[in-house]
Design a protein around this motif. Structure first.
Motif, short mmCIF file in Angstrom:
data_model
loop_
_atom_site.label_atom_id
_atom_site.label_comp_id
_atom_site.label_asym_id
_atom_site.label_seq_id
_atom_site.Cartn_x
_atom_site.Cartn_y
_atom_site.Cartn_z
N PHE A 1 0.84 -1.20 0.00
CA PHE A 1 0.00 0.00 0.00
C PHE A 1 0.88 1.25 0.00
CE2 PHE A 1 -3.78 -2.28 2.27
CZ PHE A 1 -3.89 -3.12 1.17
N SER A 2 1.94 1.17 0.77
CA SER A 2 2.86 2.30 0.83
C SER A 2 3.51 2.53 -0.53
CB SER A 2 3.91 2.03 1.91
OG SER A 2 4.87 3.05 1.91
N LEU B 1 2.24 1.69 -3.50
CA LEU B 1 1.25 2.21 -4.45
C LEU B 1 1.06 3.71 -4.21
CD1 LEU B 1 -1.40 -0.65 -4.58
CD2 LEU B 1 0.34 -0.07 -6.27
N ASP B 2 1.06 4.09 -2.95
CA ASP B 2 0.95 5.51 -2.62
C ASP B 2 2.15 6.28 -3.16
OD1 ASP B 2 -0.22 7.76 -1.08
OD2 ASP B 2 1.67 7.60 0.01
N ILE C 1 -0.71 6.37 -6.61
CA ILE C 1 -2.04 5.76 -6.65
C ILE C 1 -2.74 6.17 -5.34
CG2 ILE C 1 -3.33 3.61 -6.98
CD1 ILE C 1 -1.11 4.22 -9.13
N GLU C 2 -4.00 6.60 -5.44
CA GLU C 2 -4.68 7.08 -4.25
C GLU C 2 -4.67 6.01 -3.14
OE1 GLU C 2 -5.99 6.81 -7.25
OE2 GLU C 2 -7.06 8.61 -7.89
N ARG C 3 -4.21 6.39 -1.95
CA ARG C 3 -4.05 5.40 -0.90
C ARG C 3 -5.38 4.86 -0.40
NH1 ARG C 3 -1.38 9.28 3.67
NH2 ARG C 3 0.15 9.56 2.00
#
Lengths: 277, 330, 144, 341
Positions: free
Chosen positions: C91-92, C94-95, C99-101
């Motif tokens: 997730f980190s 992608l952020d 990319i919107e977290r």
């Protein structure tokens, strides 16, 4: 723009009949949606069959060019595309493009000659086209001998046609063999190369071999031992193909592309090529 | 200029080869120009004397070659390792990728390696000779211009400009003096990007990743990428793709590539060094390293043989995924 | 006035032992959650490869949520602990790529938490709806 | 010959862009150059080589060939080909211009590849002489004159002027459109420039590399050479050399399932990849040695064999500067040719 044909764009085909030949070989009958033959071909040529989303692969056209109604493909189950085809039913549409490759020289070198066909396993598929072509133009050729071997009785492709039609022709001699003894088999047992040596053919024949690479190799050795010259022996090959027209660059053996300059090669031509097959 | 010169390495390797203590030597071989150095296996001391090089252009990390080359040899293989290479060496050992007893590791101190592209940008494309000077290089070109003096520090490879350690963490023998683990600024660029807005970050990475030509050099050179068959080459994986057909495929490839080596990447910097399009791929790896350090405590892959990589480990008190961004904000 | 008809497509990877049963319970209890949440059952939350999440976005998902057993309750003892680390890092990342977290989430839902399942899905759907369509991880070939 | 002051370069680009899209080398923001569609504000970057070769214009890295709609047992084939727009490529180096000839012989030979032909027919190529060739250049080996580049229009750049010479009908038509911005001139400025370029070319470190030992009929001589093992030893099996190469044209055809149909697309493939020749029942090139050999044999022996001795390499030097391990065609040529044992 849309009026120019491009060989990469296929036409539609419909599988109208699926015949189970052996546990892993089926023969598919293909016509266009309006019931015609997709295109004309010569014996030994190939076609690209595809199922969109699954893949495209090259298959030799098993039916004879003299069959003007449909095409047949004998296909062994061994990869993505063939797996998919094997579970297809009659009525399934596929795409087809071709014909590709250099055919057997049936109208030139083969004319008037005594022919000897030697096939192993699914290797009969490309030869069936030539055999039937020659049977249909019987006056143009001398005697026809067919040596066909496979692992077992059940693995003989087109067994019914061989027994019902080929063996009944005059001047067509069929010699069948299987690798190991099997109940219910009273024919010859043994590998093709040794059987060929055993049969000891007249060296004025023109021979056409197809089968697994290892079988081709040993049969060729046997033929040479019998006194055949490499210029009398033809074979047909297979490598990974994508375009079918010698542009995508993968099916070459040396400077020759199997899809365009082959798949039919005379064995002395193969000697000119590096040992990559 | 490297402190230990070529002759020291050469004599060491030649002596061991001649004495039969090692069967072959994995080192760097001379090319057409002063700077194009190719990893090479030398089997005789004559070959070594003719073609072995050790200069400021030996950036290539030889440790990954150990996986394939040791399999081909009966005897021992001598390998030269720079400090950063020894981390990869350890990591490969941790993952049991080659047999330790088949390798004789010779550690070589490194003063940083030069980036030919940076050198050419300053001196010109048509280099006819490169002379090492005290502070860097004196480069002559084919254009009849005067020689260009280039400072060594200006043309360092990215991985060397942000060198994390000059200490060798594994070897059988060390040539020269041992260095120290450095306080590098290697996370500065990651932090700079983190400080951007989401839109800016997206634009930044679109700009960088859109140059990707999917040559797979980053993957193939990576000492952590030693899978026998990569998921991106496997037609049955559903992820096989040969071309960056859409921007999604570019993102997919690079995220998964970096994720797969997360916790195992030693930050050797080879991915960025070999990228023909100069995509700063090391930033993706460093982001993972930085996150691992922040979330689960300092961890340097390869620093210690046999250490457990953070992604195959856990604690009961681990950070919850939803708290990731709170932690980062701290 | 034009009514905003946009409804986000959400893919929920649910662990077979807890969260999938939780979803079942939500259904049995007639608890409402958006019909655009597509549940994919996985043997354990740690079966979810990062590639699955990206593929979901490629194929048109606007948000992806992974639901597993509460820490300590994993049917396979420790699967969800690995998931926790992996997803935190993914997730980190992608952020980091912009990319919107809010489009990704990891949630622990037990077999008894039907209400939590429904509430989580409602909340997640609302969050994603506020973001709008997924534009940054889309594959234009799949948009038809 | 026409000439145009460099101060009017933007006007010239503007004018070209009015009738056809103009592409030229511009910065890729990462130290390299990339062919970019010209618009106001895009600066022409006079670098030697773009990282990606201009083969992209005619043979893009990936392109959709057709689409299929599937319904039950039925298939619908959609021909999605469209007429290409007219476009002009500015600043193509002599080596890259030559590469088009190499590609043409593959794609325009029967059966003609309509995708390639379509774009090729709509392009006008303005080449640019190389003022500062790099040490990695070896185009002279292939008979390419960097001082006299081919193409529809040849261009030379001096300190303050751009010189343009039409070589084809297409080129002449383009120059006619630019007549207001250019003036007629002779080659008195260009000749000394060419002289200078040719003098630099003589000093190139790879000048004099010989192709004598390669070409037709050399298959047997090199195929079984033990040198292949040694040369390919460090090869990573990546596709960098093939993808930056202006003449590498091998491709793969793949299907992508979009969920609502299937797109069949073509993309660059590399003979260096392990699955290049992989079939359901085996692979004819199982090791990197064989794959490595294929690439160089194709360029130096097989292609000339099939194309009247023309080599499938133009000496642009991209593989020399981009190979991660610095193994390249020059080293192969020298090793096989016997220069270095």
């Amino acid at each position: 723009m849309n009026t120019v044909n491009d060989t990469l764009i296929p036409v539609l085909g419909v599988i109208t009949d699926v015949r189970i030949d052996t546990p892993d070989v089926k023969t598919f009958r293909v016509v266009t949606p309006d019931g015609k033959k997709a295109f004309d071909h010569k014996p030994g040529q190939c076609a690209m069959l595809s199922i969109p989303g699954v893949g495209e692969a090259m298959f030799s056209i098993t039916s004879s060019p003299t069959n003007t109604e449909f095409m047949e493909f004998s296909i062994k189950k061994c990869g993505c595309v063939t797996d998919w085809l094997h579970q297809a039913e009659a009525g399934q549409q596929i795409t087809i493009r071709g014909p590709y490759g250099r055919p057997f020289p049936v109208d030139t070198e083969f004319k008037g000659k005594d022919l000897l066909f030697i096939a192993g396993g699914i290797g009969l598929a490309p030869l069936r086209s030539v055999i039937n072509y020659c049977r249909d133009n019987r006056a143009d050729y001398g005697t026809i001998d067919i040596v066909y071997g496979s692992r077992s009785m059940d693995d003989l492709v087109d067994y019914k046609e061989i027994v019902d039609e080929w063996t009944k022709d005059t001047d067509v001699h069929v010699h069948l063999t299987i690798d190991r003894e099997q109940q219910g088999w009273d024919g010859h047992v043994g590998f093709v190369p040794s059987y060929v040596k055993e049969l000891g053919f007249d060296t004025n024949k023109t021979a056409i071999i197809c089968g697994p690479p290892i079988m081709i190799k040993f049969t060729l050795d046997a033929m040479i031992e019998l006194g055949f010259d490499k210029t009398q022996v033809y074979t047909t090959m297979e490598l990974r193909m994508k375009c079918g027209v010698g542009k995508c660059g993968r099916c070459n053996i040396g400077a020759k592309y199997v899809c365009k300059d082959g798949p039919v090669f005379r064995c002395d031509e193969l000697d000119e090529l590096p040992d990559e097959y | 200029m490297q402190k230990v010169n070529r002759d020291v390495l050469l004599e060491k390797a030649a002596a061991m080869l001649d004495a039969g203590e090692v069967q072959a030597v994995l080192g760097w071989g001379a090319g057409e120009f002063a700077y194009d150095v190719t990893p090479r296996v030398f089997e005789t001391s004559d070959e070594l004397r003719a073609d072995f090089v050790w200069n400021d252009f030996c950036g290539a990390n030889l440790s990954k070659y150990l996986v394939s080359k040791t399999k081909k040899l009966e005897g021992k293989l001598l390998v030269f390792l720079k400090p950063c290479d020894t981390y990869s060496f350890n990591q490969l050992l941790t993952e049991h990728r080659f047999e330790r007893e088949k390798v004789y590791a010779v550690a070589v101190p490194c003063e940083g390696m030069a980036d030919v592209q940076k050198l050419k940008a300053l001196a010109g494309d048509g280099i006819s000779s490169i002379e090492s000077t005290d502070s860097g290089f004196s480069v002559t070109t084919i254009y009849d211009d005067a020689p260009v003096e280039v400072k060594g520090a200006d043309v360092l490879l990215e991985k060397c400009a942000n060198c994390k350690s000059r200490k060798h963490v594994a070897y059988d023998e060390l040539l020269g003096d041992e260095g120290e683990v450095l306080d590098s600024n290697r996370f500065d660029e990651v932090e700079r990007i983190e400080a951007m807005t989401s839109e800016e970050r997206f634009a930044f990475w679109q700009g960088e990743l859109s140059r990707c030509i999917r040559c797979n050099a980053c993957r193939d050179v990576c000492p952590a990428c030693t899978c026998e068959k990569c998921v991106f080459d496997n037609p049955n994986s559903g992820a096989e793709n040969k071309a960056p057909t859409t921007s999604f495929e570019e993102q997919m490839f690079h995220v998964i590539r970096a994720f797969h080596v997360a916790g195992r990447c030693t930050d050797c910097g080879e991915c960025s060094r070999v990228c023909p399009q100069n995509i700063p791929l090391h930033l993706l790896n460093r982001k993972f390293i930085k996150d691992i350090n922040t979330f689960y405590g300092e961890y340097q892959a390869g620093a210690e043989e046999g250490s457990r990589a953070p992604l195959v480990d856990y604690t009961l008190e681990d950070l919850e995924a939803e708290d990731v961004f709170k932690k980062e904000a701290e | 006035m034009q009514v905003n008809e946009y409804k986000p497509l959400i893919v929920a990877f649910c662990c077979n032992w807890c969260s999938y049963a939780g979803a079942d319970l939500a259904g049995n209890n007639r608890l409402n959650y958006p019909a655009d949440v597509k549940i994919i059952r996985v043997p354990c939350s740690c079966r979810v490869n990062p590639m699955f999440i990206l593929r979901a976005f490629q194929r048109g998902a606007d948000g992806v949520i992974i639901c597993g057993c509460h820490p300590g309750d994993c049917h396979y003892t420790s699967g969800n602990y690995y998931t926790r680390r992996r997803m935190a890092l993914l997730f980190s990342m992608l952020d980091f790529l912009g990319i919107e977290r809010e489009r990704t989430r990891l949630e622990w839902v037990s077999a008894a938490e039907g209400a939590k399942f429904a509430a989580t899905m409602n909340d997640f759907a609302e969050t994603v709806a506020a973001l709008g369509e997924n534009k940054r991880l889309e594959d234009l070939r799949c948009k038809k | 010959m026409r000439k145009c002051s460099l101060s009017k370069l933007t006007d010239l680009f503007q004018k070209i862009n009015e009738s056809a899209s103009l592409y030229l080398p511009a910065t890729d923001n990462a130290g390299g150059a990339v062919y970019t569609k010209w618009a106001d504000g895009v600066e022409y970057l006079d670098v030697l080589n773009t990282v990606r070769s201009p083969k992209d214009f005619f043979f893009p890295q990936s392109e959709n060939l057709m689409e299929f709609k599937l319904k039950g047992k039925n298939i619908e084939i959609l021909d999605i080909r469209e007429e290409s727009e007219d476009f002009v490529i500015f600043g193509v180096r002599a080596c890259d211009v030559k590469s088009f000839e190499v590609l043409d012989r593959v794609f325009l030979s029967e059966p003609v590849d309509s995708y390639y032909q379509n774009r090729r027919a709509h392009a006008v190529i303005i080449s640019m002489a190389c003022m500062r060739p790099a040490d990695t250049c070896f185009c002279t080996a292939f008979g390419i004159d960097a001082a006299e580049p081919a193409g529809d229009v040849s261009a030379w750049k001096t300190e303050c002027d751009l010189y343009l010479k039409a070589n084809t009908e297409k080129g002449a038509q383009l120059l006619a459109k630019l007549s207001n911005l250019t003036e007629e001139c002779d080659d008195s400025e260009v000749s000394p420039l060419q002289e200078k370029i040719r003098n630099i070319m003589k000093k190139l470190p790879l000048e004099g590399i010989s192709l004598e030992n390669f070409g037709k009929g050399k298959t047997k001589e090199y195929f079984d050479s033990p040198l292949w093992t040694e040369l390919s030893e460090a090869c990573l099996g990546c596709g960098t050399c093939t993808f930056v190469c202006p003449t590498c044209q091998c491709y793969d055809i793949k299907d992508f399932d979009t969920g609502s149909g299937v797109i069949r697309y073509r993309c660059w493939d590399s003979c260096m990849y392990s699955d290049f020749t992989k079939m359901a029942h085996g692979n004819s090139r199982n090791t990197q040695v064989e794959r490595f050999r294929q690439r160089f044999m194709h360029k130096l022996v097989y292609y000339p064999e099939n194309n009247d001795g023309l080599f499938s390499c133009v000496g642009c030097g991209r593989c020399l500067s981009k190979c991660p391990i610095s193994m390249n065609i020059v080293k192969v040529m020298k090793a096989l040719g016997g220069e270095k044992k």
